[in-house]
Design a protein around this motif. Sequence first.
Motif, mmCIF file in Angstrom:
data_model
loop_
_atom_site.group_PDB
_atom_site.id
_atom_site.type_symbol
_atom_site.label_atom_id
_atom_site.label_comp_id
_atom_site.label_asym_id
_atom_site.label_seq_id
_atom_site.Cartn_x
_atom_site.Cartn_y
_atom_site.Cartn_z
ATOM 1 N N GLY A 92 -113.733 1.579 38.191
ATOM 2 C CA GLY A 92 -114.472 1.091 37.019
ATOM 3 C C GLY A 92 -115.385 2.155 36.456
ATOM 4 N N ALA A 93 -116.004 2.953 37.344
ATOM 5 C CA ALA A 93 -116.871 4.034 36.876
ATOM 6 C C ALA A 93 -116.074 5.070 36.095
ATOM 7 C CB ALA A 93 -117.578 4.684 38.064
ATOM 8 N N ILE A 94 -114.881 5.393 36.604
ATOM 9 C CA ILE A 94 -114.023 6.356 35.900
ATOM 10 C C ILE A 94 -113.650 5.825 34.523
ATOM 11 C CG2 ILE A 94 -111.721 7.403 35.921
ATOM 12 C CD1 ILE A 94 -112.053 7.664 38.990
ATOM 13 N N ARG A 95 -113.313 4.531 34.441
ATOM 14 C CA ARG A 95 -112.962 3.953 33.140
ATOM 15 C C ARG A 95 -114.132 4.023 32.160
ATOM 16 N NH1 ARG A 95 -110.488 0.023 36.391
ATOM 17 N NH2 ARG A 95 -112.266 -1.377 36.069
ATOM 18 N N ALA A 96 -115.333 3.790 32.648
ATOM 19 C CA ALA A 96 -116.507 3.821 31.766
ATOM 20 C C ALA A 96 -116.736 5.227 31.212
ATOM 21 C CB ALA A 96 -117.745 3.340 32.522
ATOM 22 N N LEU A 97 -116.608 6.244 32.070
ATOM 23 C CA LEU A 97 -116.814 7.611 31.614
ATOM 24 C C LEU A 97 -115.694 8.060 30.685
ATOM 25 C CD1 LEU A 97 -118.025 9.135 34.995
ATOM 26 C CD2 LEU A 97 -119.430 8.741 32.960
ATOM 27 N N GLU A 98 -114.474 7.686 31.007
ATOM 28 C CA GLU A 98 -113.353 8.056 30.142
ATOM 29 C C GLU A 98 -113.450 7.387 28.780
ATOM 30 O OE1 GLU A 98 -109.978 7.026 32.516
ATOM 31 O OE2 GLU A 98 -109.834 9.032 33.437
ATOM 32 N N ALA A 99 -114.025 6.174 28.726
ATOM 33 C CA ALA A 99 -114.212 5.501 27.434
ATOM 34 C C ALA A 99 -115.211 6.271 26.570
ATOM 35 C CB ALA A 99 -114.699 4.074 27.662
ATOM 36 N N LEU A 101 -116.065 12.003 40.900
ATOM 37 C CA LEU A 101 -115.414 10.737 41.263
ATOM 38 C C LEU A 101 -113.967 10.962 41.703
ATOM 39 C CD1 LEU A 101 -116.821 8.458 38.425
ATOM 40 C CD2 LEU A 101 -117.331 8.272 40.879
ATOM 41 N N HIS A 102 -113.257 11.833 40.990
ATOM 42 C CA HIS A 102 -111.874 12.123 41.392
ATOM 43 C C HIS A 102 -111.819 12.795 42.750
ATOM 44 C CE1 HIS A 102 -110.022 10.665 37.814
ATOM 45 N NE2 HIS A 102 -110.572 11.564 37.007
ATOM 46 N N LEU A 103 -112.789 13.654 43.034
ATOM 47 C CA LEU A 103 -112.839 14.265 44.361
ATOM 48 C C LEU A 103 -113.037 13.198 45.428
ATOM 49 C CD1 LEU A 103 -114.891 17.570 43.966
ATOM 50 C CD2 LEU A 103 -112.483 17.319 44.592
ATOM 51 N N ASP A 104 -113.950 12.256 45.158
ATOM 52 C CA ASP A 104 -114.193 11.194 46.132
ATOM 53 C C ASP A 104 -112.944 10.345 46.349
ATOM 54 O OD1 ASP A 104 -116.772 12.045 46.405
ATOM 55 O OD2 ASP A 104 -117.611 10.612 44.973
ATOM 56 N N ASP A 105 -112.091 10.256 45.319
ATOM 57 C CA ASP A 105 -110.842 9.507 45.448
ATOM 58 C C ASP A 105 -109.718 10.355 46.042
ATOM 59 O OD1 ASP A 105 -111.719 7.082 44.606
ATOM 60 O OD2 ASP A 105 -111.056 7.289 42.534
ATOM 61 N N GLY A 106 -109.998 11.644 46.268
ATOM 62 C CA GLY A 106 -108.984 12.525 46.838
ATOM 63 C C GLY A 106 -108.001 13.075 45.826
ATOM 64 N N ASP A 107 -108.282 12.950 44.535
ATOM 65 C CA ASP A 107 -107.369 13.422 43.490
ATOM 66 C C ASP A 107 -107.860 14.785 43.012
ATOM 67 O OD1 ASP A 107 -105.704 13.836 41.359
ATOM 68 O OD2 ASP A 107 -105.887 11.811 40.539
ATOM 69 N N ARG A 108 -107.411 15.867 43.722
ATOM 70 C CA ARG A 108 -107.896 17.211 43.413
ATOM 71 C C ARG A 108 -107.453 17.671 42.036
ATOM 72 N NH1 ARG A 108 -108.465 15.426 48.690
ATOM 73 N NH2 ARG A 108 -108.999 17.097 50.161
ATOM 74 N N GLU A 109 -106.209 17.351 41.652
ATOM 75 C CA GLU A 109 -105.711 17.802 40.350
ATOM 76 C C GLU A 109 -106.536 17.194 39.209
ATOM 77 O OE1 GLU A 109 -103.483 20.065 39.574
ATOM 78 O OE2 GLU A 109 -103.420 20.517 41.725
ATOM 79 N N ALA A 110 -106.811 15.890 39.308
ATOM 80 C CA ALA A 110 -107.626 15.249 38.269
ATOM 81 C C ALA A 110 -109.029 15.848 38.250
ATOM 82 C CB ALA A 110 -107.689 13.743 38.502
ATOM 83 N N ALA A 111 -109.556 16.182 39.442
ATOM 84 C CA ALA A 111 -110.896 16.778 39.501
ATOM 85 C C ALA A 111 -110.902 18.136 38.807
ATOM 86 C CB ALA A 111 -111.343 16.909 40.952
#
Length: 610
Positions: free
Chosen positions: A527-534, A556-566
């Motif tokens: 939800g936090a990612i969606r808010a920032l992306e909006a 946030l992407h790092l915390d989710d383990g998504d290095r490419e998105a980070a």
Amino acid sequence: MTGVSRRERVALGAVLAVALVVRLLYLDELRGDVLFENPPLDEGRYVDEARQRLSGLPDDGRPFWQPPGILFVLAATFRVAGGGLLAPRLLQALAGTAACALVWLLARRIFDLRAPVAIAAAAVVALHGLLVFAGGELLPATWAGGLDLAALVLLHGAPRSIARAAAAGVLLGLSALFTPVILPFAAIAALVLARIRERRAVPWVFVAAVLVPILPVAAYNTLRSGELILVSTNGGLNFFVGNNERYFETLAIRPGPRWTELTQEPLRAARISEPGAASSWFFRRGLAFWAAHPLDALGLYARKLWLFFHAVEIPRDTDLYAVRAESRVLRVLVGPRATGWPDGALVPLALVGIATSVRDRSRRALPLAFIGSQAAVYAFFFASARYRVPCVPVLAIFAAAGVATIARAAPQARAALIAAVVTLAIACALPAREATMTFAAERELYRGLAQRRLGAPDVAISHFRRASQADPDDPRPWFELGSALDALGRPVEAADAWERATACDPSDLRPGRMAADARVRAGDRAGAIRALEANVAAGKRAPAEYAIEHLELAALHLDDGDREAALRALRSAFAANPGYARSRARELARARRATLADPAFWAAFDALSR
């Protein structure tokens, strides 16, 4: 009261009694509202500054931003009667009642002692809904109107008396401390007095007297700022609001982030921080609009001149019609917005009265000049109900005279005059975008803010909810609702409210960022990612301002383990604002390098940082 019949004295006494009772009843209604002692906007600023000055605390050391007349009245009242707001409001009720007597006196003088005209004009002022409403607000309009009326009464005999000319000048100088737009009329009055050859000293005494109250304020402002500032520094901004290519959009800006941005434009665009220089900067912007678009500017000026006489009361701080919905007194005195009552009738009758009065210019020149100068000057700024409050009593005199003229006219002339009134009534009630402005949500919004300051968060939340229901497209109630909910430990509900605020105004990045933070605290990283992306997707701000969003997304992407998105988010942050991204990226590295063992990621990160 020389030459006044007993019947007229009784009638005048009845009018004054009714005027006072109506105003007291209205104040009694207001006392049950939290806003009575906690007024918003300009009222609140005046009250806070008056209390601060009496407390002995240091002020900001700057010149007056707004004309200080009402500030002086409040400070004097607080010193005598304490810091409550009942006393200054009662004082304004008395001032509004005294205005009825001044109207009666002025009407008798300029219309050859015609008692019916004078009593009718006083009765209109006693029961005019806008004047009753304005008397309940701690703003300059009521005081300016009373001082102007008293000056007009004195000016009627000033050519024969230096003392009267001096007193009238002092009154107009005091009025200028409430609203400086009276100064052009003072100049006209000086020119009228100069035509009286028998007493050549009269106009000079009058001009000197006008300056007596103004000069100490000008000296105060100049000493504070090092700039020559006559009364206040808000004139340039007000001029710009009414004179720019995006007039409707600028006029509709309400207190909040967008208004703050507007006031800070001189600093942001030209590195101007001095108040007087900032006011001059806004004046130059408005004049540049006239120079670049003379026909548009002239058309806009004509529009605002028409709006000065429009039937509907155009709001600025508080919406008269929103208050009417809550007040039994105002529901009796003021019709719904669509009816335009009472000015839909008063203004056309006054214009007919003016048209039929111009032949006797010797008696009526100054009242006519007063109305004309006020309308002409305010049209250079923007139309507002509170700005025409000082003119309403004089318009009431001419409206009563217009009715008397119609009643005395021969049948054929009477029909023509009635047709003129009807035509003018239609012209004054034509649809206007400004006349449809309504601040339906604001009273509930400011009640919520007041209750939160008073330590009643649950009550504040109920007001914020009602405000958001009254105007779902206003982001301010949603923003404040989110803040109040978050303070009570309800982050998910707070995030929902903040996201509604973002949807209403995507140019304000604060609620989206706060929603993201609340969702992180609630364990909802998606939800936090969606808010920032909006926020980013809206694209309503300069790209550099979104560097904060990109960096938060990277974390946030790092915390989710998504290095490419980070890494994608980090690249976007460095592209948007390299200096800011570099400083914040160091914090990100310190927080996560020890716990995230990914040599490839950190190599790419170090390359970006370099």
